[in-house]
Enzyme design. Sequence first.
Site, PDB file in Angstrom:
ATOM      1  N   GLU A  48      -1.179 -48.838  11.837  1.00 30.81           N
ATOM      2  CA  GLU A  48       0.225 -48.437  12.879  1.00 30.81           C
ATOM      3  C   GLU A  48       0.308 -48.213  14.217  1.00 30.81           C
ATOM      4  OE1 GLU A  48       3.590 -46.491  10.536  1.00 30.81           O
ATOM      5  OE2 GLU A  48       2.907 -44.609  11.389  1.00 30.81           O
ATOM      6  N   SER A  49      -0.710 -47.510  14.613  1.00 29.22           N
ATOM      7  CA  SER A  49      -1.474 -47.293  15.773  1.00 29.22           C
ATOM      8  C   SER A  49      -1.501 -47.730  16.841  1.00 29.22           C
ATOM      9  CB  SER A  49      -2.011 -45.546  15.919  1.00 29.22           C
ATOM     10  OG  SER A  49      -3.647 -46.460  15.438  1.00 29.22           O
TER      11      SER A  49
END
Lengths: 252, 308
Positions: A48-49
Amino acid sequence: MSRDALMAMAAAREIRDGDVAFIGTGLPMVAAYLAKATHAPEVTLVFESGIIDPAPLELATGVGEYRLAFGATSIRGTRAALTLLQQGKVDIGFLGTAEIDAYGNLNTTAIGEYHHPDVRLPGSGGANDIASMARRSVVIARTGRRRFVETLHYLTTPGHLTGPGARKDAGLPGDGPVRVITDMGVLGFSPETQRMRAERLFPGVTLEALQEGIGFALDPPEEVTTIAPPDAGTLALLRRIDPAGTYVALED
Amino acid sequence: MADKRVSLDEALALVPDGATLTAGGFAHSHQPMGFFRALIAEGRSDLSLMGVAECWVAEWLAAAGMLRKAWFSNFMFEGFGRCRRFSEGIENGTIAAEDHSHFGMIMRLVAGAERLPFMPMLSQGGTDIALLGGFEQPEDKIRVIDSPFGDGQRVTVTSPLVPDVAVIHAARADRLGNVQLGGASAVIEEQAAAARTVIVTVEKIVETDEIRRTPEATLLSALTVDAVVHLPFGAWPTGVYGYHDPDMDFLSNYYAASRDAGACSDWVDRHLRAPADHWAWLDAAGMARLLALRTDPVLGYRPAEVPA
């Protein structure tokens, strides 16, 4: 014997070769690398980064870590990673939780009343998005009657919501959770009720002992099997992936 | 186009009491801590945050007693645990919380950025994020509707958020405000696009011709940036990809202090309020400490020390 190793093996088994897998840190990351080193060499990992398909030289302890970014084929923003979920390009996502109910709904927001909680937890983050939009999801949760509860304090992340049809009404495109991997065995969901039921038990665990660690009545199982302990090759791989035993201790 | 370089003090003056802020960063990376350290030292009241992953900004504002409410999706310290002062602020009612998923929060910022009354999206429906408001009415935040195009699809729509000020730390910018940053950029493009005023602090100021060599690396165009502050180590103790790793020892030192309200208050006074300016803040850390964080240019991080 290591329950962590059994959990990592069970989580790895959920990943199919060629899958796009949305991964957080911790045991799922170890499981994903175990799958990649064994039956699923073509798995693509998304974080998700915004880090996509990395080739890190050492185990990262955070999805925002620079050592996780090494060797990535694409590094973009968080929106780009989450949009892959909405596009239906993510086959499987992994989730952790503080509370889980019989439908696989999760609470990572608050214990107590939401507006005046006894304990404020970190919140959804990407978990709701993964559970809403990945084609299927897998929850990793150690047993305990305060974790496996009849009623959540707050429904952060959708499982099967209230049962058949509820996800469609809520506009959620993914199929929802298919497995819950615990420290006693692996649970699935009855197709008729979408409530949890036992599927596979870790060595030495009985169905009764598993139910004892769950705060709601499990649906009757179809067929329950016992999982074989990890072989030496698997343990060696786990040791190589997580040398310090940060997420997967090789002894209980 | 105008030269947008300003001093840190001039940039701080763009944030009044009562402002609604959003800040760049993710986990222990590129959070604008130098700016917020100085803002805490100056003092502000009744700030709000529209945040996605700027956990350290949220935590330090909470620890300084300056945060009143937060629209957000997840604040936690990767590898450590809960943001104690922020979480306890919600528990004791001094901070009001409005929860979202990451994508939900980003779509509200995108709706704000695109000047649209709402954005359609496919997560959050059916959960308490959609059904139970924090300080907003749930129907003002999220609704699940039938698609207006009659295809029978259920779709979630979410309302816009427009922060007064976005504060972003990046690698480099020119004097006009073209901003570049390597590594995972998190949400800075959406945050900057949504905010009324955009402040960027950077490790380096470069010539515009230098920016023109790699325009594909420009995440924020000068057209969206209002102020540029040259602030080396402006993310410390969080990291900047390609420049330096997060200072895990310093972050860990704060985390230990944050377990106790009194100890945390002393820590904030000593470390955040006492330094006279950004350079005194860095001097207190020490040059050796800061330089030891520099990343290996090939790996992109500082490899673990090899035992002798």
